[in-house]
Design a protein around this motif. Structure first.
Motif, PDB file in Angstrom:
ATOM      1  N   VAL A  68       0.863  -1.178   0.000  1.00 30.92           N
ATOM      2  CA  VAL A  68       0.000   0.000   0.000  1.00 30.92           C
ATOM      3  C   VAL A  68       0.900   1.229   0.000  1.00 30.92           C
ATOM      4  CG1 VAL A  68      -1.867   1.235   1.151  1.00 30.92           C
ATOM      5  CG2 VAL A  68      -1.724  -1.252   1.361  1.00 30.92           C
ATOM      6  N   ASP A  69       0.673   2.129  -0.935  1.00 24.83           N
ATOM      7  CA  ASP A  69       1.486   3.341  -1.021  1.00 24.83           C
ATOM      8  C   ASP A  69       0.858   4.410  -0.126  1.00 24.83           C
ATOM      9  OD1 ASP A  69       3.179   5.368  -1.685  1.00 24.83           O
ATOM     10  OD2 ASP A  69       2.899   5.221  -3.849  1.00 24.83           O
ATOM     11  N   PHE A  70       1.348   4.525   1.098  1.00 24.01           N
ATOM     12  CA  PHE A  70       0.748   5.414   2.086  1.00 24.01           C
ATOM     13  C   PHE A  70       1.049   6.889   1.822  1.00 24.01           C
ATOM     14  CE2 PHE A  70       0.040   1.534   4.237  1.00 24.01           C
ATOM     15  CZ  PHE A  70      -0.849   1.751   5.272  1.00 24.01           C
ATOM     16  N   ASN A  71       2.044   7.184   0.999  1.00 25.84           N
ATOM     17  CA  ASN A  71       2.377   8.588   0.734  1.00 25.84           C
ATOM     18  C   ASN A  71       2.431   8.925  -0.753  1.00 25.84           C
ATOM     19  OD1 ASN A  71       4.659   7.097   0.231  1.00 25.84           O
ATOM     20  ND2 ASN A  71       6.061   8.429   1.352  1.00 25.84           N
ATOM     21  N   LEU A  72       1.987   7.994  -1.593  1.00 29.45           N
ATOM     22  CA  LEU A  72       1.900   8.217  -3.040  1.00 29.45           C
ATOM     23  C   LEU A  72       3.219   8.665  -3.652  1.00 29.45           C
ATOM     24  CD1 LEU A  72      -1.608   9.935  -3.438  1.00 29.45           C
ATOM     25  CD2 LEU A  72      -1.015   7.511  -3.495  1.00 29.45           C
ATOM     26  N   ASP A  73       4.316   8.058  -3.183  1.00 29.77           N
ATOM     27  CA  ASP A  73       5.613   8.388  -3.774  1.00 29.77           C
ATOM     28  C   ASP A  73       6.056   7.345  -4.788  1.00 29.77           C
ATOM     29  OD1 ASP A  73       6.228   6.256  -2.131  1.00 29.77           O
ATOM     30  OD2 ASP A  73       7.953   7.214  -1.173  1.00 29.77           O
ATOM     31  N   GLY A 131       2.601  14.332   4.620  1.00 28.22           N
ATOM     32  CA  GLY A 131       2.847  13.532   3.424  1.00 28.22           C
ATOM     33  C   GLY A 131       2.250  12.141   3.424  1.00 28.22           C
ATOM     34  N   PHE A 132       1.836  11.624   4.593  1.00 28.31           N
ATOM     35  CA  PHE A 132       1.266  10.277   4.679  1.00 28.31           C
ATOM     36  C   PHE A 132      -0.228  10.359   4.986  1.00 28.31           C
ATOM     37  CE2 PHE A 132       5.522   8.903   4.664  1.00 28.31           C
ATOM     38  CZ  PHE A 132       5.590   7.522   4.633  1.00 28.31           C
ATOM     39  N   PHE A 133      -0.980   9.425   4.428  1.00 29.49           N
ATOM     40  CA  PHE A 133      -2.405   9.382   4.713  1.00 29.49           C
ATOM     41  C   PHE A 133      -2.667   9.030   6.169  1.00 29.49           C
ATOM     42  CE2 PHE A 133      -2.537   8.547   0.108  1.00 29.49           C
ATOM     43  CZ  PHE A 133      -3.389   9.576  -0.254  1.00 29.49           C
ATOM     44  N   ASP A 134      -3.713   9.613   6.715  1.00 29.17           N
ATOM     45  CA  ASP A 134      -4.181   9.184   8.025  1.00 29.17           C
ATOM     46  C   ASP A 134      -4.575   7.710   7.940  1.00 29.17           C
ATOM     47  OD1 ASP A 134      -3.835  11.699   9.082  1.00 29.17           O
ATOM     48  OD2 ASP A 134      -5.951  12.257   8.982  1.00 29.17           O
ATOM     49  N   LEU A 135      -4.483   7.042   9.064  1.00 29.32           N
ATOM     50  CA  LEU A 135      -4.818   5.623   9.143  1.00 29.32           C
ATOM     51  C   LEU A 135      -5.844   5.445  10.248  1.00 29.32           C
ATOM     52  CD1 LEU A 135      -4.159   2.692   8.247  1.00 29.32           C
ATOM     53  CD2 LEU A 135      -2.349   2.682   9.974  1.00 29.32           C
ATOM     54  N   GLN A 136      -6.959   4.827   9.928  1.00 30.56           N
ATOM     55  CA  GLN A 136      -7.999   4.620  10.923  1.00 30.56           C
ATOM     56  C   GLN A 136      -8.022   3.166  11.361  1.00 30.56           C
ATOM     57  OE1 GLN A 136     -11.540   6.741  10.371  1.00 30.56           O
ATOM     58  NE2 GLN A 136     -12.689   5.671  11.958  1.00 30.56           N
ATOM     59  N   LEU A 137      -7.886   2.954  12.671  1.00 27.84           N
ATOM     60  CA  LEU A 137      -7.988   1.630  13.276  1.00 27.84           C
ATOM     61  C   LEU A 137      -9.242   1.630  14.136  1.00 27.84           C
ATOM     62  CD1 LEU A 137      -4.295   1.047  14.482  1.00 27.84           C
ATOM     63  CD2 LEU A 137      -5.276   0.609  12.235  1.00 27.84           C
ATOM     64  N   GLY A 143      -2.175   9.644  12.837  1.00 29.70           N
ATOM     65  CA  GLY A 143      -1.581  10.599  11.913  1.00 29.70           C
ATOM     66  C   GLY A 143      -0.074  10.429  11.876  1.00 29.70           C
ATOM     67  N   TRP A 144       0.520  10.840  10.771  1.00 24.98           N
ATOM     68  CA  TRP A 144       1.963  10.691  10.578  1.00 24.98           C
ATOM     69  C   TRP A 144       2.688  11.869  11.223  1.00 24.98           C
ATOM     70  CZ3 TRP A 144       4.837   6.734   9.425  1.00 24.98           C
ATOM     71  CH2 TRP A 144       6.138   6.890   8.941  1.00 24.98           C
ATOM     72  N   THR A 145       3.680  11.568  12.050  1.00 26.46           N
ATOM     73  CA  THR A 145       4.423  12.621  12.745  1.00 26.46           C
ATOM     74  C   THR A 145       5.586  13.157  11.919  1.00 26.46           C
ATOM     75  OG1 THR A 145       6.016  11.102  13.767  1.00 26.46           O
ATOM     76  CG2 THR A 145       3.929  11.476  14.938  1.00 26.46           C
ATOM     77  N   GLY A 146       5.953  12.426  10.893  1.00 27.14           N
ATOM     78  CA  GLY A 146       7.151  12.737  10.122  1.00 27.14           C
ATOM     79  C   GLY A 146       8.076  11.543  10.065  1.00 27.14           C
ATOM     80  N   ASP A 147       7.948  10.643  11.068  1.00 28.77           N
ATOM     81  CA  ASP A 147       8.744   9.413  11.043  1.00 28.77           C
ATOM     82  C   ASP A 147       7.998   8.208  11.615  1.00 28.77           C
ATOM     83  OD1 ASP A 147       8.719   9.956  13.747  1.00 28.77           O
ATOM     84  OD2 ASP A 147      10.886  10.183  13.946  1.00 28.77           O
ATOM     85  N   ARG A 148       6.758   8.393  12.034  1.00 34.33           N
ATOM     86  CA  ARG A 148       5.980   7.284  12.585  1.00 34.33           C
ATOM     87  C   ARG A 148       4.513   7.709  12.665  1.00 34.33           C
ATOM     88  NH1 ARG A 148       4.863   8.370  18.044  1.00 34.33           N
ATOM     89  NH2 ARG A 148       5.989  10.178  18.840  1.00 34.33           N
ATOM     90  N   ALA A 233       3.725  24.825   1.075  1.00 35.90           N
ATOM     91  CA  ALA A 233       3.001  24.658  -0.184  1.00 35.90           C
ATOM     92  C   ALA A 233       2.509  23.224  -0.358  1.00 35.90           C
ATOM     93  CB  ALA A 233       3.898  25.055  -1.354  1.00 35.90           C
ATOM     94  N   THR A 234       3.349  22.254   0.009  1.00 36.11           N
ATOM     95  CA  THR A 234       2.955  20.849  -0.115  1.00 36.11           C
ATOM     96  C   THR A 234       1.794  20.528   0.815  1.00 36.11           C
ATOM     97  OG1 THR A 234       5.197  20.189  -0.752  1.00 36.11           O
ATOM     98  CG2 THR A 234       3.744  18.469   0.104  1.00 36.11           C
ATOM     99  N   SER A 235       1.880  21.006   2.055  1.00 32.12           N
ATOM    100  CA  SER A 235       0.780  20.772   2.998  1.00 32.12           C
ATOM    101  C   SER A 235      -0.500  21.430   2.501  1.00 32.12           C
ATOM    102  CB  SER A 235       1.147  21.321   4.380  1.00 32.12           C
ATOM    103  OG  SER A 235       2.188  20.574   4.968  1.00 32.12           O
ATOM    104  N   GLY A 236      -0.378  22.654   1.976  1.00 30.94           N
ATOM    105  CA  GLY A 236      -1.550  23.348   1.459  1.00 30.94           C
ATOM    106  C   GLY A 236      -2.186  22.607   0.301  1.00 30.94           C
TER     107      GLY A 236
END
Length: 356
Positions: A68-73, A131-137, A143-148, A233-236
C-alpha cells in the motif's frame, strides 16, 4: 473518515479477506493477476521483515502481506497481518513497514493496542498529514508525525483567523461566469481547508503565506527560505486535494511510474527477491547502499517486470542472472528481449526511488 480511490479499497478488502478467510474470499472474487502478483511480492518481502521484527520466522500460512502506497511516492509500504487466536499484540496482529533512510522500520509498535485492531476495521483516511495518509484503526485515527504514526488526538491543533484565506481561496476558485450554487460549493471547500489547516497545526504565519500564494504577484521565497515554503506549499496542496476528495469532486492521483503494457502472468517471486538484493550492482547503486533499500528497489522491480509480459521462466532466468550464474550474453541467448524489459523496469523504479 472513509476509504477512497481504488488502491485503498483494495487495501481494505485485502485485510477483510485475511479476517474472513482467504479461500472463501477467492471464491467470491474474480481472478486479478496484477493484484495477486503484488500480494506475492509483498509476502516475499514481508517474511524477512517480520522475522527481524518478531525475532523468529513466521510460518508462511500464518501471515499475509500487502503493498500500500501510504504517501503516493511510487514506493509501496508493506502492510502485514500475523494471525494468532491468542495474540498478545507484540509478535502478531498488524504490522506496517516503512522505508526510512537505510532501513525498513515498523511504525505501529509504539501505539498501544494498534496491533490488536480488527483487520476489517482498518482503512486509509481521506487526508494526509506530513505527506502520509491518516490511518484509521476502528474508532482511532492515527496521523503521521514525520517518522511514525501516532494517535491523532495527541497532535496540537491551532485556532486560525481565516478571513484573508477565505477571500483568497474563493477568488482563486471562482469562474467569471459562475453556475448556480457554485459560490456555496466554493465556500464549503474553502472552509474545509481552514478546518483541516487547524487540525494539522498550521500556524497563522504559514496560513497567511499560503493565502498570499493563491493571489497574483506572489514572490516565491528563495535562498534559505525556499525549503520551509515548499513544506507549506505541499501541505496546502495536500489539504486542498483532501477536501476535494472528501466532497467527491476528485481522487488522489497515483504516483506516475512508467509501466509496461503487456498482460501479466501469475508469478512466484521468491527466487527473484532472494537473489536481487544481494547483487552488487543493486546493492551498490548510489540510490540504495543498504540491504533494506536494495530490497525496496527489488520489490519495485518485481512489481514492474511482469508488466512487460515476462514469464516465470524469464523471471527465474533473471534470478540466475542476479546470482551471477548467467552472463549478459547467456541471458540474451535464452531470451533476447528479457534484458530490455528488465532495464526499462529498472529505469522506471530508479526514477521514483526516494533519496536517503
Amino acid at each position: 473518515m472513509r476509504p477512497f480511490w481504488r488502491p485503498a479499497t483494495a487495501f481494505a478488502l485485502a485485510l477483510l479477506c485475511v479476517w474472513q478467510g482467504v479461500a472463501h474470499a477467492q471464491q467470491q472474487q474474480p481472478e486479478n493477476i496484477p493484484q495477486e502478483n503484488s500480494d506475492s511480492v509483498a509476502r516475499a518481502m514481508a517474511g524477512g521483515l517480520l522475522e527481524r521484527q518478531t525475532g523468529a520466522a513466521v510460518p508462511a500460512d500464518k501471515f499475509w502481506a500487502y503493498e500500500v502506497d501510504f504517501n503516493l511516492d511510487g514506493l509501496s509500504e508493506i502492510y502485514a497481518y500475523v494471525a494468532d487466536p491468542a495474540c498478545d499484540g507484540v509478535k502478531c496482529g498488524l504490522f506496517l513497514f516503512v522505508l526510512e533512510g537505510d532501513t525498513y522500520r515498523e511504525v505501529l509498535s509504539d501505539i498501544p493496542g494498534a496491533r490488536l485492531a480488527a483487520p476489517d476495521k482498518v482503512s486509509l483516511g481521506t487526508f494526509k498529514r506530513h505527506g502520509f495518509f491518516d490511518l484509521q484503526l476502528d474508532q482511532r485515527v492515527l496521523g503521521w508525525t514525520g517518522d511514525r504514526y501516532a494517535d491523532a488526538s495527541t497532535f496540537p491543533a491551532t485556532l486560525l483567523d481565516g478571513t484573508v484565506f477565505m477571500a483568497a481561496c474563493k477568488k482563486s476558485k471562482s469562474s467569471e461566469q459562475p453556475e448556480e450554487g457554485e459560490a456555496e460549493k466554493i465556500a464549503e471547500a474553502c472552509q474545509c481547508q481552514i478546518n483541516r489547516f487547524q487540525t494539522i497545526g498550521f500556524s497563522q504565519a504559514e496560513l497567511d503565506q499560503y493565502s498570499a500564494s493563491l493571489g497574483e504577484n506572489f514572490e516565491y521565497p528563495s535562498g534559505g527560505k525556499d525549503k520551509a515554503w515548499q513544506a507549506v506549499a505541499t501541505s496546502g496542496s495536500d489539504v486542498a486535494t483532501g477536501c476535494d476528495v472528501a466532497s467527491g469532486k476528485s481522487q488522489w492521483p497515483s504516483a506516475s511510474l512508467s509501466h509496461g503494457d503487456q498482460p501479466q502472468q501469475k508469478l512466484n517471486f521468491d527466487g527473484f527477491l532472494g537473489a536481487c538484493p544481494t547483487q552488487d550492482f543493486i546493492l551498490t547503486n548510489h540510490k540504495t547502499g543498504s540491504h533494506d533499500r536494495a530490497l525496496a528497489l527489488c520489490g519495485c522491480l518485481a512489481r514492474e517486470i511482469p508488466t512487460y509480459g515476462v514469464s516465470q521462466e524469464g523471471l527465474d532466468l533473471l534470478a540466475q542472472y542476479y546470482r551471477d550464474e548467467l552472463s549478459d550474453a547467456d541471458l540474451e541467448a535464452q531470451d533476447a528481449d528479457l534484458l530490455t524489459s528488465h532495464d526499462k523496469a529498472s529505469e522506471a523504479c530508479l526514477s521514483q526511488f526516494p533519496a536517503k
